[in-house]
Motif scaffolding. Sequence first.
Motif, mmCIF file in Angstrom:
data_model
loop_
_atom_site.group_PDB
_atom_site.id
_atom_site.type_symbol
_atom_site.label_atom_id
_atom_site.label_comp_id
_atom_site.label_asym_id
_atom_site.label_seq_id
_atom_site.Cartn_x
_atom_site.Cartn_y
_atom_site.Cartn_z
ATOM 1 N N ASN A 1 0.332 -4.663 9.142
ATOM 2 C CA ASN A 1 1.738 -5.045 9.375
ATOM 3 C C ASN A 1 2.364 -4.117 10.407
ATOM 4 O OD1 ASN A 1 1.601 -3.758 6.531
ATOM 5 N ND2 ASN A 1 3.786 -3.593 6.865
ATOM 6 N N ASP A 2 3.506 -3.544 10.161
ATOM 7 C CA ASP A 2 4.328 -2.891 11.201
ATOM 8 C C ASP A 2 3.585 -2.008 12.213
ATOM 9 O OD1 ASP A 2 5.834 -3.653 9.039
ATOM 10 O OD2 ASP A 2 6.804 -1.734 8.738
ATOM 11 N N GLN B 1 0.551 -0.151 10.186
ATOM 12 C CA GLN B 1 0.348 -0.274 8.748
ATOM 13 C C GLN B 1 -0.940 -1.058 8.541
ATOM 14 O OE1 GLN B 1 2.986 0.659 5.916
ATOM 15 N NE2 GLN B 1 2.410 2.098 7.502
ATOM 16 N N TRP C 1 -1.780 -7.242 1.934
ATOM 17 C CA TRP C 1 -1.121 -5.935 1.900
ATOM 18 C C TRP C 1 -1.687 -5.111 0.739
ATOM 19 C CZ3 TRP C 1 1.822 -2.739 -1.162
ATOM 20 C CH2 TRP C 1 2.527 -1.722 -0.511
ATOM 21 N N SER D 1 5.575 3.171 6.983
ATOM 22 C CA SER D 1 5.906 3.194 8.416
ATOM 23 C C SER D 1 6.624 4.466 8.850
ATOM 24 C CB SER D 1 6.772 1.987 8.764
ATOM 25 O OG SER D 1 5.949 0.855 8.759
ATOM 26 N N ARG E 1 13.115 4.797 3.693
ATOM 27 C CA ARG E 1 11.854 4.877 4.449
ATOM 28 C C ARG E 1 11.978 4.597 5.948
ATOM 29 N NH1 ARG E 1 10.965 0.308 0.850
ATOM 30 N NH2 ARG E 1 11.229 -1.668 1.961
ATOM 31 N N ASP E 2 10.830 4.702 6.599
ATOM 32 C CA ASP E 2 10.602 4.307 7.994
ATOM 33 C C ASP E 2 11.337 5.214 8.995
ATOM 34 O OD1 ASP E 2 9.318 2.267 6.637
ATOM 35 O OD2 ASP E 2 10.891 0.786 6.991
ATOM 36 N N GLU F 1 15.137 -2.093 6.994
ATOM 37 C CA GLU F 1 13.862 -1.398 7.210
ATOM 38 C C GLU F 1 13.711 -1.050 8.696
ATOM 39 O OE1 GLU F 1 11.005 -3.350 3.852
ATOM 40 O OE2 GLU F 1 11.155 -4.541 5.661
ATOM 41 N N TRP G 1 7.301 -11.757 6.484
ATOM 42 C CA TRP G 1 6.946 -11.470 5.086
ATOM 43 C C TRP G 1 6.930 -12.721 4.223
ATOM 44 C CZ3 TRP G 1 4.015 -7.782 3.875
ATOM 45 C CH2 TRP G 1 4.123 -6.529 4.466
HETATM 46 C C1 FRU Z 1 8.358 -3.360 6.836
HETATM 47 C C2 FRU Z 1 7.878 -2.490 5.682
HETATM 48 C C3 FRU Z 1 8.402 -1.075 5.839
HETATM 49 C C4 FRU Z 1 7.401 -0.268 5.078
HETATM 50 C C5 FRU Z 1 6.118 -0.998 5.375
HETATM 51 C C6 FRU Z 1 5.127 -0.990 4.239
HETATM 52 O O1 FRU Z 1 7.562 -4.449 7.092
HETATM 53 O O2 FRU Z 1 8.274 -3.049 4.455
HETATM 54 O O3 FRU Z 1 9.721 -0.912 5.407
HETATM 55 O O4 FRU Z 1 7.350 1.061 5.478
HETATM 56 O O5 FRU Z 1 6.468 -2.330 5.668
HETATM 57 O O6 FRU Z 1 3.903 -1.486 4.641
#
Ligand code: FRU
Length: 539
Positions: A60-61, A77, A85, A118, A191-192, A247, A342
């Motif tokens: 992902n990200d 990710q 996931w 992330s 986060r992030d 996010e 998502w």
């Molecule tokens: C965004 C997210 C972030 C998180 C990551 C987890 O897509 O939900 O906020 O850090 O993916 O994989």
Amino acid sequence: MKKSNSKILVIIILCTVFACKEQANKQDKEPKISNTQNQETEEVLYRPNYHFTPDVGWMNDPNGMFYYNGYYHLYYQHYPDGNKWGPMHWGHATSNDMIKWKEQPIALFPDEKGYIFSGSAVVDIENTSGFGTDGKVPIIAIFTYHNKEREKAKRLDVESQAIAYSLDEGLTWTKYSNNPVIKNPGIKDFRDPKVSWNAEYKKWVMVLAAHDKVMFYSSKDLKSWELLSDFGDDLSKKVGTHGGVWECPDLFPLPIEGSNETKWVLYVSVNPGGPNGGSATQYFIGDFDGTTFTMDKEFEENLNNNHNFWIDFGKDNYAGVTFSNISSKTNGKFYMGWMSNWEYANDVPTETWRSAMTLAREIKMIKDNNSYRLSFKPVEEINSYKGKKFKKEDIKIKEPIILLQSANASLSHSIIDFEISNFENQGFTFKLSNDKENNLLFGYNENSKVFFIDRSKSGKTDFSEKFSKKISVAKRISNNKKLTGKIILDKTSIEIFFDGGSTVMTEIFFPETPFEKLSLESNKGLTLETLIANELNIN
Ligand code: FRU
């Protein structure tokens, strides 16, 4: 031995060591991705030609993107042992032009403190962190630990911020022994971290997502952080879209095209709450005084009247942030996003890997009638891969007309520029199709004055209700008489930059056989002034 040769040798040795380590790692665990009969078909039909995908496993990200010593680095990710996931790692890929990516050994593995969520990476040129030794410039990754046990125990302090450093230009990493560097203050989604050097105030600034707002922190050494302020959720007023959790924020200054003025941009991804459902990235424009982000007045009014400040209106561009340590010749900023949503990312019909990144794009700030907005274009580097060219000019469209066929132009990896006039009251539909009667429709609807992408008959769509139930739309922003568009195709994705990039739409699709024809129709008739298609030869 010449210096450059010895450097190459070191890289080869490191790669071999890591390949072995990686191999051992892979053998330790039972891979959850079975070899399916469909694997070959999947590779041929669905693996993008040039959009980055991991060889195997979930992605992902985009994370920690930076430029250093001739290389662009993309971390992401990643769950290497499954195609959905799972426990998050940071995968790694490098490129010397942001187009052709080479997968590298995994950069960060989950540990007892948690999954590696992330975050960002910075080149600490002045060695403010003190991690640099023997004159080596340290690269610092700032990421979120997500602790599963705490999550299961329904605690609030699940996520905290941590750092790791690399002394070999981003290949191998050491986690800091005093992690976390920011403890959780009792906020569930926390986060992030996106960190950048603020040259004016001579400090590192972090923007962090905190449930339904962002928080700003600063640091002199990347290890100790001070809370500055927050944005987005004042008790008196919520700002922007809050359909879901905030996010992957980003904060950066951008000069305004054709002026000496600079404004600050704040990106905030939101899931759900996107303009066409699911996850998407909104932006805010204003000023940052080293402590607080304040929206520009005019921008705020426009936002409140009609929130249409999205970096992309298609369903498949999420969690995108900018590269650090690059300054473009044209003052723009570079970014990439995750090309999925998502709502269905875990269910798209690929088994070996899941998801691709968008093409790297350049962001510009435009001031139009006293209001600010962003505009986007694919990075220039894509043009150097242009191959065979097809050109059509001055075609009056009444009946549907076939513009391109795969027999003479490979539509599955191409870039198409077009210019259309007299379309505002007439509308038009481009159609990509194959002989399985799959089609992807996109164009402009004259009644509702929107651009659209309709993938309801684009092939495999039944893996998720949400994938094609609704046609994605975007209100036209420009009022130019002529419409210009740039279309980027890569087997399973389309990225459309309308009106010089003031409206962008990115979507993915899964046809049963490749699309072979591009046609255009308009109910009432319009003029296709030019259409230039180029194959993209990227292997
Ligand atoms: C965004 C997210 C972030 C998180 C990551 C987890 O897509 O939900 O906020 O850090 O993916 O994989």
